[in-house]
Design a protein around this motif. Structure first.
Motif, PDB file in Angstrom:
ATOM      1  N   ALA A  50      23.159  46.501  48.886  1.00  0.00           N
ATOM      2  CA  ALA A  50      24.478  47.072  50.693  1.00  0.00           C
ATOM      3  C   ALA A  50      25.828  46.544  50.193  1.00  0.00           C
ATOM      4  O   ALA A  50      26.441  47.271  50.449  1.00  0.00           O
ATOM      5  CB  ALA A  50      23.799  46.460  51.504  1.00  0.00           C
ATOM      6  N   LEU A  51      25.847  46.158  49.195  1.00  0.00           N
ATOM      7  CA  LEU A  51      27.178  45.428  48.520  1.00  0.00           C
ATOM      8  C   LEU A  51      27.861  46.494  47.991  1.00  0.00           C
ATOM      9  O   LEU A  51      27.268  47.245  46.937  1.00  0.00           O
ATOM     10  CB  LEU A  51      27.393  44.213  47.364  1.00  0.00           C
ATOM     11  CG  LEU A  51      28.786  42.832  47.220  1.00  0.00           C
ATOM     12  CD1 LEU A  51      28.949  42.281  48.917  1.00  0.00           C
ATOM     13  CD2 LEU A  51      28.397  42.104  46.337  1.00  0.00           C
ATOM     14  N   PRO A  52      29.509  46.822  48.371  1.00  0.00           N
ATOM     15  CA  PRO A  52      30.153  48.381  47.843  1.00  0.00           C
ATOM     16  C   PRO A  52      30.347  48.047  46.434  1.00  0.00           C
ATOM     17  O   PRO A  52      31.205  47.042  46.072  1.00  0.00           O
ATOM     18  CB  PRO A  52      30.975  48.001  48.948  1.00  0.00           C
ATOM     19  CG  PRO A  52      30.623  47.875  50.639  1.00  0.00           C
ATOM     20  CD  PRO A  52      29.910  46.640  49.624  1.00  0.00           C
ATOM     21  N   ASP A  53      30.056  49.507  45.939  1.00  0.00           N
ATOM     22  CA  ASP A  53      31.000  49.324  44.742  1.00  0.00           C
ATOM     23  C   ASP A  53      32.585  48.646  44.969  1.00  0.00           C
ATOM     24  O   ASP A  53      32.913  48.069  43.856  1.00  0.00           O
ATOM     25  CB  ASP A  53      30.721  50.538  44.228  1.00  0.00           C
ATOM     26  CG  ASP A  53      29.426  50.932  43.618  1.00  0.00           C
ATOM     27  OD1 ASP A  53      29.210  50.261  43.328  1.00  0.00           O
ATOM     28  OD2 ASP A  53      29.282  52.246  43.266  1.00  0.00           O
ATOM     29  N   SER A  54      33.538  49.020  45.735  1.00  0.00           N
ATOM     30  CA  SER A  54      34.636  49.086  45.803  1.00  0.00           C
ATOM     31  C   SER A  54      34.657  47.315  45.587  1.00  0.00           C
ATOM     32  O   SER A  54      35.899  46.438  45.462  1.00  0.00           O
ATOM     33  CB  SER A  54      35.294  49.109  47.035  1.00  0.00           C
ATOM     34  OG  SER A  54      34.803  48.926  47.984  1.00  0.00           O
ATOM     35  N   PHE A  55      33.961  46.156  46.725  1.00  0.00           N
ATOM     36  CA  PHE A  55      34.273  44.886  46.612  1.00  0.00           C
ATOM     37  C   PHE A  55      33.961  44.460  45.622  1.00  0.00           C
ATOM     38  O   PHE A  55      34.573  43.311  45.390  1.00  0.00           O
ATOM     39  CB  PHE A  55      32.630  44.705  47.396  1.00  0.00           C
ATOM     40  CG  PHE A  55      32.902  43.015  48.129  1.00  0.00           C
ATOM     41  CD1 PHE A  55      32.784  43.048  49.353  1.00  0.00           C
ATOM     42  CD2 PHE A  55      31.739  42.415  47.082  1.00  0.00           C
ATOM     43  CE1 PHE A  55      32.853  42.253  49.408  1.00  0.00           C
ATOM     44  CE2 PHE A  55      31.847  40.749  47.326  1.00  0.00           C
ATOM     45  CZ  PHE A  55      32.294  40.414  48.626  1.00  0.00           C
ATOM     46  N   VAL A  56      33.125  44.921  44.618  1.00  0.00           N
ATOM     47  CA  VAL A  56      31.921  44.631  43.686  1.00  0.00           C
ATOM     48  C   VAL A  56      33.837  44.677  42.110  1.00  0.00           C
ATOM     49  O   VAL A  56      33.949  43.683  41.623  1.00  0.00           O
ATOM     50  CB  VAL A  56      30.886  44.780  42.604  1.00  0.00           C
ATOM     51  CG1 VAL A  56      30.711  44.780  41.498  1.00  0.00           C
ATOM     52  CG2 VAL A  56      29.832  45.138  43.912  1.00  0.00           C
ATOM     53  N   GLN A  57      33.896  45.744  42.249  1.00  0.00           N
ATOM     54  CA  GLN A  57      35.223  46.227  41.430  1.00  0.00           C
ATOM     55  C   GLN A  57      36.462  45.500  41.854  1.00  0.00           C
ATOM     56  O   GLN A  57      37.154  44.659  40.819  1.00  0.00           O
ATOM     57  CB  GLN A  57      35.338  47.929  41.256  1.00  0.00           C
ATOM     58  CG  GLN A  57      34.089  48.233  40.807  1.00  0.00           C
ATOM     59  CD  GLN A  57      34.058  48.426  39.263  1.00  0.00           C
ATOM     60  OE1 GLN A  57      35.136  47.837  38.669  1.00  0.00           O
ATOM     61  NE2 GLN A  57      32.697  48.257  39.022  1.00  0.00           N
ATOM     62  N   ASP A  58      36.793  44.848  43.258  1.00  0.00           N
ATOM     63  CA  ASP A  58      37.544  43.897  42.989  1.00  0.00           C
ATOM     64  C   ASP A  58      37.423  42.379  42.245  1.00  0.00           C
ATOM     65  O   ASP A  58      38.144  42.148  42.150  1.00  0.00           O
ATOM     66  CB  ASP A  58      37.791  43.551  44.610  1.00  0.00           C
ATOM     67  CG  ASP A  58      39.217  43.104  45.096  1.00  0.00           C
ATOM     68  OD1 ASP A  58      40.267  43.468  44.782  1.00  0.00           O
ATOM     69  OD2 ASP A  58      38.838  42.434  45.569  1.00  0.00           O
ATOM     70  N   LEU A  59      35.993  42.062  42.589  1.00  0.00           N
ATOM     71  CA  LEU A  59      35.857  40.890  42.181  1.00  0.00           C
ATOM     72  C   LEU A  59      36.168  41.323  40.374  1.00  0.00           C
ATOM     73  O   LEU A  59      36.840  40.108  39.821  1.00  0.00           O
ATOM     74  CB  LEU A  59      34.254  40.270  42.424  1.00  0.00           C
ATOM     75  CG  LEU A  59      34.168  40.270  43.825  1.00  0.00           C
ATOM     76  CD1 LEU A  59      32.525  39.747  43.268  1.00  0.00           C
ATOM     77  CD2 LEU A  59      34.900  39.097  44.486  1.00  0.00           C
ATOM     78  N   ILE A  60      35.507  41.895  39.401  1.00  0.00           N
ATOM     79  CA  ILE A  60      35.920  42.436  38.297  1.00  0.00           C
ATOM     80  C   ILE A  60      37.274  42.560  38.147  1.00  0.00           C
ATOM     81  O   ILE A  60      37.904  41.476  37.381  1.00  0.00           O
ATOM     82  CB  ILE A  60      35.046  43.096  37.955  1.00  0.00           C
ATOM     83  CG1 ILE A  60      33.956  43.501  37.932  1.00  0.00           C
ATOM     84  CG2 ILE A  60      35.490  43.612  36.775  1.00  0.00           C
ATOM     85  CD1 ILE A  60      33.201  44.586  38.116  1.00  0.00           C
ATOM     86  N   LEU A  61      38.623  43.061  39.100  1.00  0.00           N
ATOM     87  CA  LEU A  61      39.851  43.643  38.438  1.00  0.00           C
ATOM     88  C   LEU A  61      39.973  41.883  38.712  1.00  0.00           C
ATOM     89  O   LEU A  61      41.527  41.889  38.079  1.00  0.00           O
ATOM     90  CB  LEU A  61      40.185  44.180  39.790  1.00  0.00           C
ATOM     91  CG  LEU A  61      40.233  45.974  39.433  1.00  0.00           C
ATOM     92  CD1 LEU A  61      40.166  46.682  40.755  1.00  0.00           C
ATOM     93  CD2 LEU A  61      40.748  46.185  37.931  1.00  0.00           C
ATOM     94  N   HIS A  62      39.844  41.276  39.712  1.00  0.00           N
ATOM     95  CA  HIS A  62      40.603  39.777  39.834  1.00  0.00           C
ATOM     96  C   HIS A  62      39.509  38.237  38.359  1.00  0.00           C
ATOM     97  O   HIS A  62      40.038  37.579  38.392  1.00  0.00           O
ATOM     98  CB  HIS A  62      39.939  39.021  40.782  1.00  0.00           C
ATOM     99  CG  HIS A  62      40.967  39.645  42.070  1.00  0.00           C
ATOM    100  ND1 HIS A  62      40.619  40.524  42.738  1.00  0.00           N
ATOM    101  CD2 HIS A  62      42.300  38.764  42.325  1.00  0.00           C
ATOM    102  CE1 HIS A  62      41.832  40.358  43.716  1.00  0.00           C
ATOM    103  NE2 HIS A  62      42.764  39.743  43.111  1.00  0.00           N
ATOM    104  N   GLY A  63      39.121  39.298  37.402  1.00  0.00           N
ATOM    105  CA  GLY A  63      38.768  37.961  36.397  1.00  0.00           C
ATOM    106  C   GLY A  63      37.526  37.241  36.490  1.00  0.00           C
ATOM    107  O   GLY A  63      36.719  37.001  36.089  1.00  0.00           O
TER     108      GLY A  63
END
Length: 358
Positions: A50-63
Motif C-alpha cells: 500500500a506504500l505509494p510510489d511517490s513515498f518511495v520515490q521521495d526516499l530514493i531522491l534523498h539518497g
C-alpha cells in the motif's frame, strides 16, 4: 537510533505505512541520508504494497537505497512464496532493535486507540554486528546457503545473546529449533505470548511432553485479532490446551501482535517468529535468543502485568460461548487455516528462484 547514526543504517520490515508514524520514521531516515549516512531499506512487497510510489520515490531522491522483497506471485490479497517478515533496525553495526513491531500508527497507538501489544529488544553488543551483516546479505542478495550454527556472544554477567533465523532457502530453522529445544528442556515453567498461535506437530508434542513432566505452561493469546479467521482457528484448540493442563489467557484491550517467550526464567526470545507452520517453513524470520536470568525475569515480570489485564479461559467460560454454531465455525476456520498454511509452506520448497523488485 536513526538520529545518532554516523555511518550506516539497515531497516527491514514487513509493513511500512504511509501514516504519521511511517512519515516520522521516513523523515528521520532522510535527515540521516543528508548527513551522508548510508541508508538501506528492505520492505516486503506484499506487506508494504500500500506504500505509494511517490513515498518511495521521495526516499530514493534523498539518497536512500530501497528494495522490495517480492513474493513468487501476488494478486490483490493473494500471494505465493517466501515473505520478508523481519522487523529490524541496525545502526552502525553497534545498536539494533529487533522484534515484532511494524512501522505503522496501530503499533504506536494514539489518544483514541490502544497500541497493539507487541515487543522488541534493543541490543548494544557484538550481536548487532552479526545482524548488520545478515541484513546486508538480504539486501544485496548474498550470503551462504550452508547450514551454520548461530553465534552467541557474551554480554557480561553470564549473559549470552545470539541472532537466530528461520529461512528454508538458506536451510535455517534456528528459531523453530530454539523454541522446541527450550520446551523439551524446560523444568519449571514455559510462558508463551503469541499472535496467530497454531503450533505445528513438533512444537505441540514438545508442549505435551513438558506438561506431562509437570512443567507449568502459560500461553497469552489474542482476544482481539487483525486476522479473525486465525483467532477462530486458535479458539478451536483451546479445549485441547486446557485438557493438557495449559493455562490460556486472552488479551482483549487491543490487538495482540507480540512474539515472545520465557522458559524457566533463564532463556527468552523476542522477534518476528509466530508459532505456526508458516513462520517455521515459509516466512523469513529473525529473533534474538537471550540466555540471561536478569533479562528473562524482567520479561516474565512484564508478562505478569499483561496476564493481570487478560481474561483466563476455562472450561466453564469456554462452554458458555461455545455454541454448536461457534464450534463449527472454529473447526472450519482451523481446517481452512491449516490447509492454507500447509499449501503456502509447501510451495516454496519447489525451489523457484526469488526475484527482488527495486
Amino acid at each position: 537510533m536513526i538520529d545518532i547514526a554516523q555511518k550506516e543504517i539497515h531497516l527491514q520490515t514487513y509493513i511500512f505505512e504511509n501514516d504519521e508514524t511511517g512519515n516520522s520514521v521516513a523523515a528521520c531516515l532522510k535527515i540521516a541520508a543528508e548527513r551522508k549516512v548510508k541508508v538501506y531499506v528492505l520492505l516486503d512487497a506484499y506487506g508494504s504494497s500500500a506504500l505509494p510510489d511517490s513515498f518511495v520515490q521521495d526516499l530514493i531522491l534523498h539518497g536512500i537505497l530501497i528494495r522490495f522483497f517480492s513474493p513468487l506471485f501476488s494478486l490483490n490479497n493473494f500471494y505465493l512464496g517466501r515473505r520478508m517478515h523481519h522487523k529490524i533496525v541496525v545502526v552502525d553495526g553497534k545498536t539494533t532493535l529487533i522484534g515484532g513491531i511494524n512501522i505503522a500508527d496501530k503499533y504506536h497507538g494514539s489518544t483514541e486507540l490502544e497500541p497493539w501489544l507487541d515487543y522488541a529488544v534493543k541490543l548494544d553488543c557484538p550481536a548487532a554486528e552479526d545482524l548488520q551483516k545478515l541484513c546486508s546479505d538480504y539486501f544485496f542478495k548474498k550470503g551462504s546457503f550452508k547450514k551454520i550454527k548461530p553465534i552467541f556472544h557474551s554480554a557480561g554477567s553470564g549473559t549470552l545473546i545470539g541472532i537466530i533465523q528461520n529461512d528454508w532457502l538458506k536451510r535455517k530453522t534456528e528459531v523453530c529449533d530454539a523454541y522446541t529445544n527450550a520446551m523439551l528442556r524446560a523444568k519449571k515453567e514455559i510462558v508463551l505470548l503469541g499472535s496467530y498461535f497454531l503450533p505445528g506437530r513438533r512444537m505441540s508434542k514438545a508442549l505435551k511432553k513438558a506438561s506431562k513432566r509437570g512443567v507449568k505452561i502459560i500461553v497469552i493469546l489474542a482476544g482481539v485479532s487483525d486476522v479473525p479467521l486465525v483467532h477462530r482457528a486458535t479458539e478451536h484448540l483451546y479445549s485441547t490446551f486446557i485438557d493438557q493442563g495449559i493455562e490460556v489467557y486472552e488479551w482483549n484491550k487491543s490487538v495482540l501482535h507480540g512474539k515472545a517467550a520465557v522458559v524457566d526464567n533463564q532463556w527468552a526470545t523476542i522477534g518476528s517468529f509466530n508459532l505456526n507452520s508458516l513462520s517455521c517453513y515459509g516466512s523469513i524470520e529473525m529473533n534474538v535468543g537471550i540466555y540471561s536470568t536478569d533479562f528473562a525475569e524482567a520479561l516474565r515480570s512484564d508478562f505478569n502485568k499483561v496476564i493481570h489485564k487478560c481474561r483466563r479461559i476455562t472450561k466453564m467460560n469456554l462452554k458458555k460461548r461455545a455454541s454448536i454454531l461457534n464450534r463449527l465455525v472454529d473447526w472450519l476456520s482451523y481446517q481452512m487455516i491449516r490447509t492454507t498454511m500447509l499449501f503456502l509452506t509447501f510451495l516454496p520448497h519447489l525451489k523457484v528462484l526469488k526475484k527482488y523488485r527495486s
